[in-house]
Motif scaffolding. Structure first.
Motif, PDB file in Angstrom:
ATOM      1  N   ILE A 190       0.822  -1.220   0.000  1.00  0.00           N
ATOM      2  CA  ILE A 190       0.000   0.000   0.000  1.00  0.00           C
ATOM      3  C   ILE A 190       0.852   1.264   0.000  1.00  0.00           C
ATOM      4  O   ILE A 190       0.307   2.372   0.038  1.00  0.00           O
ATOM      5  CB  ILE A 190      -0.970   0.029   1.204  1.00  0.00           C
ATOM      6  CG1 ILE A 190      -0.208  -0.121   2.526  1.00  0.00           C
ATOM      7  CG2 ILE A 190      -2.041  -1.036   1.063  1.00  0.00           C
ATOM      8  CD1 ILE A 190      -1.073   0.066   3.759  1.00  0.00           C
ATOM      9  N   ASN A 191       2.172   1.125  -0.038  1.00  0.00           N
ATOM     10  CA  ASN A 191       3.024   2.312  -0.156  1.00  0.00           C
ATOM     11  C   ASN A 191       2.851   2.954  -1.520  1.00  0.00           C
ATOM     12  O   ASN A 191       2.905   4.169  -1.659  1.00  0.00           O
ATOM     13  CB  ASN A 191       4.486   1.931   0.032  1.00  0.00           C
ATOM     14  CG  ASN A 191       5.424   3.072  -0.327  1.00  0.00           C
ATOM     15  OD1 ASN A 191       5.532   4.054   0.406  1.00  0.00           O
ATOM     16  ND2 ASN A 191       6.096   2.967  -1.467  1.00  0.00           N
ATOM     17  N   HIS A 192       2.625   2.135  -2.541  1.00  0.00           N
ATOM     18  CA  HIS A 192       2.552   2.613  -3.914  1.00  0.00           C
ATOM     19  C   HIS A 192       1.549   1.762  -4.677  1.00  0.00           C
ATOM     20  O   HIS A 192       1.121   0.713  -4.207  1.00  0.00           O
ATOM     21  CB  HIS A 192       3.922   2.526  -4.589  1.00  0.00           C
ATOM     22  CG  HIS A 192       4.553   1.183  -4.466  1.00  0.00           C
ATOM     23  ND1 HIS A 192       5.451   0.873  -3.449  1.00  0.00           N
ATOM     24  CD2 HIS A 192       4.407   0.037  -5.175  1.00  0.00           C
ATOM     25  CE1 HIS A 192       5.835  -0.379  -3.569  1.00  0.00           C
ATOM     26  NE2 HIS A 192       5.210  -0.919  -4.612  1.00  0.00           N
ATOM     27  N   ARG A 193       1.198   2.238  -5.872  1.00  0.00           N
ATOM     28  CA  ARG A 193       0.260   1.484  -6.692  1.00  0.00           C
ATOM     29  C   ARG A 193       0.463   1.822  -8.164  1.00  0.00           C
ATOM     30  O   ARG A 193       0.877   2.928  -8.514  1.00  0.00           O
ATOM     31  CB  ARG A 193      -1.181   1.772  -6.282  1.00  0.00           C
ATOM     32  CG  ARG A 193      -2.170   0.732  -6.812  1.00  0.00           C
ATOM     33  CD  ARG A 193      -3.531   0.890  -6.204  1.00  0.00           C
ATOM     34  NE  ARG A 193      -4.477  -0.069  -6.774  1.00  0.00           N
ATOM     35  CZ  ARG A 193      -5.774  -0.051  -6.550  1.00  0.00           C
ATOM     36  NH1 ARG A 193      -6.294   0.870  -5.740  1.00  0.00           N
ATOM     37  NH2 ARG A 193      -6.570  -0.937  -7.107  1.00  0.00           N
ATOM     38  N   ARG A 194       0.151   0.854  -8.997  1.00  0.00           N
ATOM     39  CA  ARG A 194       0.322   0.989 -10.443  1.00  0.00           C
ATOM     40  C   ARG A 194      -0.863   1.711 -11.066  1.00  0.00           C
ATOM     41  O   ARG A 194      -2.005   1.557 -10.629  1.00  0.00           O
ATOM     42  CB  ARG A 194       0.466  -0.412 -11.055  1.00  0.00           C
ATOM     43  CG  ARG A 194       0.620  -0.447 -12.550  1.00  0.00           C
ATOM     44  CD  ARG A 194       0.782  -1.897 -12.997  1.00  0.00           C
ATOM     45  NE  ARG A 194       0.717  -2.025 -14.430  1.00  0.00           N
ATOM     46  CZ  ARG A 194       0.752  -3.182 -15.078  1.00  0.00           C
ATOM     47  NH1 ARG A 194       0.857  -4.300 -14.386  1.00  0.00           N
ATOM     48  NH2 ARG A 194       0.677  -3.232 -16.385  1.00  0.00           N
ATOM     49  N   ASN A 195      -0.582   2.475 -12.125  1.00  0.00           N
ATOM     50  CA  ASN A 195      -1.631   3.201 -12.838  1.00  0.00           C
ATOM     51  C   ASN A 195      -2.137   2.413 -14.038  1.00  0.00           C
ATOM     52  O   ASN A 195      -1.541   1.437 -14.464  1.00  0.00           O
ATOM     53  CB  ASN A 195      -1.112   4.557 -13.302  1.00  0.00           C
ATOM     54  CG  ASN A 195      -0.649   5.412 -12.149  1.00  0.00           C
ATOM     55  OD1 ASN A 195       0.536   5.520 -11.870  1.00  0.00           O
ATOM     56  ND2 ASN A 195      -1.606   6.002 -11.444  1.00  0.00           N
ATOM     57  N   VAL A 196      -3.231   2.924 -14.610  1.00  0.00           N
ATOM     58  CA  VAL A 196      -3.847   2.256 -15.755  1.00  0.00           C
ATOM     59  C   VAL A 196      -3.156   2.638 -17.056  1.00  0.00           C
ATOM     60  O   VAL A 196      -2.621   1.805 -17.771  1.00  0.00           O
ATOM     61  CB  VAL A 196      -5.349   2.588 -15.838  1.00  0.00           C
ATOM     62  CG1 VAL A 196      -5.969   1.936 -17.083  1.00  0.00           C
ATOM     63  CG2 VAL A 196      -6.073   2.118 -14.583  1.00  0.00           C
ATOM     64  N   SER A 197      -3.163   3.952 -17.375  1.00  0.00           N
ATOM     65  CA  SER A 197      -2.648   4.366 -18.686  1.00  0.00           C
ATOM     66  C   SER A 197      -1.822   5.637 -18.660  1.00  0.00           C
ATOM     67  O   SER A 197      -1.124   5.935 -19.624  1.00  0.00           O
ATOM     68  CB  SER A 197      -3.815   4.556 -19.669  1.00  0.00           C
ATOM     69  OG  SER A 197      -4.699   5.571 -19.198  1.00  0.00           O
ATOM     70  N   ASN A 198      -1.902   6.393 -17.586  1.00  0.00           N
ATOM     71  CA  ASN A 198      -1.079   7.600 -17.489  1.00  0.00           C
ATOM     72  C   ASN A 198      -0.541   7.737 -16.063  1.00  0.00           C
ATOM     73  O   ASN A 198      -0.595   6.794 -15.293  1.00  0.00           O
ATOM     74  CB  ASN A 198      -1.853   8.844 -17.937  1.00  0.00           C
ATOM     75  CG  ASN A 198      -3.080   9.110 -17.079  1.00  0.00           C
ATOM     76  OD1 ASN A 198      -3.048   8.978 -15.863  1.00  0.00           O
ATOM     77  ND2 ASN A 198      -4.186   9.497 -17.715  1.00  0.00           N
ATOM     78  N   TRP A 199      -0.040   8.894 -15.737  1.00  0.00           N
ATOM     79  CA  TRP A 199       0.610   9.083 -14.436  1.00  0.00           C
ATOM     80  C   TRP A 199      -0.365   9.023 -13.255  1.00  0.00           C
ATOM     81  O   TRP A 199       0.056   8.741 -12.131  1.00  0.00           O
ATOM     82  CB  TRP A 199       1.337  10.426 -14.403  1.00  0.00           C
ATOM     83  CG  TRP A 199       2.636  10.447 -15.136  1.00  0.00           C
ATOM     84  CD1 TRP A 199       2.806  10.479 -16.496  1.00  0.00           C
ATOM     85  CD2 TRP A 199       3.948  10.418 -14.572  1.00  0.00           C
ATOM     86  NE1 TRP A 199       4.135  10.476 -16.807  1.00  0.00           N
ATOM     87  CE2 TRP A 199       4.868  10.455 -15.648  1.00  0.00           C
ATOM     88  CE3 TRP A 199       4.447  10.389 -13.279  1.00  0.00           C
ATOM     89  CZ2 TRP A 199       6.244  10.459 -15.455  1.00  0.00           C
ATOM     90  CZ3 TRP A 199       5.816  10.389 -13.086  1.00  0.00           C
ATOM     91  CH2 TRP A 199       6.701  10.419 -14.163  1.00  0.00           C
TER      92      TRP A 199
END
Length: 631
Positions: free
Chosen positions: A118-127
């Motif tokens: 939960i420190n970070h997470r991936r995006n779908v298509s942009n920043w």
């Protein structure tokens, strides 16, 4: 009425204890159930098949992050958080297989620990965009305002400002270092001061405990956000077990982080004891920088193993999860060597499993030394060693071994001796030898060795690859398609990726993407239970070669045959359907042309392509090298 109020008082008195994130006087042992890129060995179905053996040794098993990350992944680029619609079909198996594994573990007395990223997470298509997930009728989605404003060294804010988005607050302040928490450029760092982030995380943690039936959490990269949020989330979700990855070799800093997780003065989690790990590593090396000096010399002379760790602090020992290797420190490859223990792995585990704290055994070590590690755990439990036991390093004249006495329950004691001279060490007559091995010996006092039952492990029952049973009827070739089919080994899980190329060219030129290529489409299961996938080309020209890959590895380079049905071994047959001509040559075999009723029409030179063969024929339907083609 008096009894009723007394019961309430007792219940209220126990609530802080229940919320402390790790039980007191806990005698359990944990297994890290994976290693880096260990996709095949840690398939949910493979782990489930080993439940009988694992339950004889381990009380907790920590699994890799179990949600779908959009491709082959260890899970630290987390994408989905909530189940449903294939969102928990990961590189380790399907959601159904995960639920079955956790249920089987529970029935065998094993608690399952979730890896929580939960420190970070991936995006779908942009920043700044994240997936929207509907779970139990509620839609959860993180927004741009949930991203730390100083994420990625300010690069995220530059993009967001240029594109009309607003970010959240900057990284929080670390209570340990009194400076900004660590960022990670690989994904978007989450702003945990955001109410929306807190709402999403709380719902996620409740789901892990109440729906998937995990018993606790391993929090990834807790240096990335203030410790007070671990307290916030654990107080809300009430896990039985919680341990944070606060990666710091200084035990004082790990203890400061534990203090930062307090709620009303009560610590809410355990911590991985990195200081313990590094002192063991140094003891094996002989010094910080010398890999070749005498084993255990520095530890024996300076008693380092007993002097610098969270475990060595009796006020915090309860919250120490000890280990000697994990997926981040292990040797991965010649180009990613990390910081592994290079020798005396067995002795390192003997020391780990003798000491207080809660030991966490590394999966590769378990694979290599199952019976010996099982014996060590059996002795540990027979003596009654817990996470709060006391210990005393034993002075000796040898510079090649280290001895420590650990006090169990009911006056029982364990003497652990490790190092090259371990077998030569002579304790007093009160000690009785119970087990020994390469560079380690266990002695006991207060219990007879004959009273200790060592577990009998059976051969692991891992899934076997069922024999090829023919091309399934659901494998169809649509008119005009350039395609291939693959029957994946059971260990490959839910994803099959395809890589194709023309002779003399890279696959990226054909596919337009990097290795491992594009996902094939899941069609169904063959009669033998293996999953079958189909790849369809977006081009009109067929490739020359094809590779299939998945969680369990990859195939060799296959010669591409349009409509070919492949297994891990090679092409087995051809699917049904009418193939249009392609320009790919047929290899070194003669090109044979048949009429539709099976009469051999002509034999052409080796390497003649289907298209070249058709150029010599009139309009009609033919069979060329086993394929139906139309001109």
């Amino acid at each position: 009425m008096k009894r009723f109020f007394t019961s309430i008082i007792i219940l209220l008195a126990t609530l802080p204890m229940l919320a402390q994130g790790w039980p007191e006087k806990y005698d359990g042992v944990m297994l890290q159930g994976f290693y880096w890129d260990g996709f095949a060995d840690s398939q949910w179905i493979r782990l489930e098949k080993q439940a009988d053996n694992l339950s004889k040794v381990f009380d907790l098993i920590w699994l890799p992050q179990s949600a779908n990350c959009g491709g082959q992944s260890m899970g630290y680029d987390d994408y989905f958080w909530f189940p449903g619609e294939g969102r928990y079909n990961s590189s380790f198996g399907t959601e159904e297989e995960l639920r079955s594994l956790i249920t089987t573990f529970k029935q065998k007395g094993i608690g399952t620990i979730a890896d929580v990223v939960i420190n970070h997470r991936r995006n779908v298509s942009n920043w700044v965009d994240f997936p929207a997930e509907t779970y139990n009728g509620v839609t959860y989605q993180l927004k741009s305002t949930d991203i730390c404003s100083d994420d990625d060294g300010g690069a995220c804010k530059t993009w967001a400002t240029a594109n009309g988005y607003t970010l959240g607050a900057p990284e929080g302040t670390s209570e340990v270092y009194n400076k900004s928490c660590e960022g990670w450029d690989g994904m978007r760092d989450l702003d945990h001061s955001s109410q929306n982030v807190q709402t999403n995380v709380k719902a996620y943690l409740h789901m892990l405990l109440e729906d998937l039936n995990y018993v606790g959490f391993r929090y990834d990269m807790t240096k990335g956000y203030p410790g007070k949020y671990t307290a916030l989330y654990n107080k809300d979700s009430q896990p039985t077990y919680s341990v944070g990855e606060f990666w710091d070799g200084n035990a004082t800093n790990c203890i400061k982080w534990l203090d930062a997780t307090k709620d009303n003065g009560v610590i809410q989690t355990a911590v991985f004891d990195f200081a313990f790990r590094y002192t063991v590593r140094n003891a094996l090396r002989g010094s910080d920088n010398d890999n070749n000096s005498n084993n255990w010399k520095q530890a024996a002379n300076m008693k380092l193993l007993g002097a610098n760790s969270v475990t060595s602090n009796e006020n915090y020992r309860r919250y120490a999860v000890t280990f000697v290797e994990n997926h981040d420190t292990e040797y991965r490859s010649s180009t990613s060597q990390q910081d592994p223990i290079r020798k005396d792995t067995l002795a390192a585990n003997a020391y780990l499993l003798a000491m207080p704290g809660t030991p966490c055994v590394f999966f590769k070590h378990w694979q290599a030394y199952k019976q010996e590690i099982a014996n060590m755990v059996a002795v540990r439990k027979a003596v009654g060693i817990t996470n709060t036991s006391t210990y005393t390093p034993i002075l000796n004249n040898s510079t090649s071994c280290y001895a420590v006495q650990v006090d169990g329950t009911n006056s029982k004691k364990l003497l652990c001796v490790v190092g090259p001279n371990a077998s030569s060490y002579q304790p007093s007559n009160e000690w009785k030898k119970v087990i020994s091995g390469y560079h380690y010996v266990y002695y006991v006092q207060g219990i007879e060795p004959s009273a200790i039952t060592l577990p009998v492990l059976t051969p692991d029952q891992t899934p076997t690859e069922a024999a090829y049973g023919g091309v399934p009827s659901f494998c169809k070739i649509n008119e005009g398609e350039i395609c291939a089919f693959f029957e994946a080994p059971v260990a490959w899980g839910a994803v099959c990726q395809t890589w194709v190329w023309m002779n003399g060219h890279d696959g990226k030129e054909y596919l337009g993407v990097e290795w491992p290529g594009v996902n094939a489409t899941y069609l169904g299961k063959a009669d033998n239970g293996n999953k079958v996938f189909k790849w369809v080309s977006a081009k009109t020209q067929a490739p020359n070669n094809i590779i299939f890959s998945g969680a369990g590895g990859q195939t060799k380079d296959f010669v591409f045959v349009n409509g070919g049905y492949y297994t891990i071994n090679d092409k087995q047959g051809t699917a049904t359907g009418i193939l249009l001509p392609t320009t790919t040559a047929t290899g070194n075999q003669l090109t044979k042309v048949y009429t539709i009723d099976g009469h051999l029409l002509r034999v052409l030179p080796a390497g003649t392509s289907t298209n070249e063969a058709l150029n010599q024929l009139g309009h009609g339907l033919y069979i060329i090298n086993g394929h139906k083609v139309v001109k």
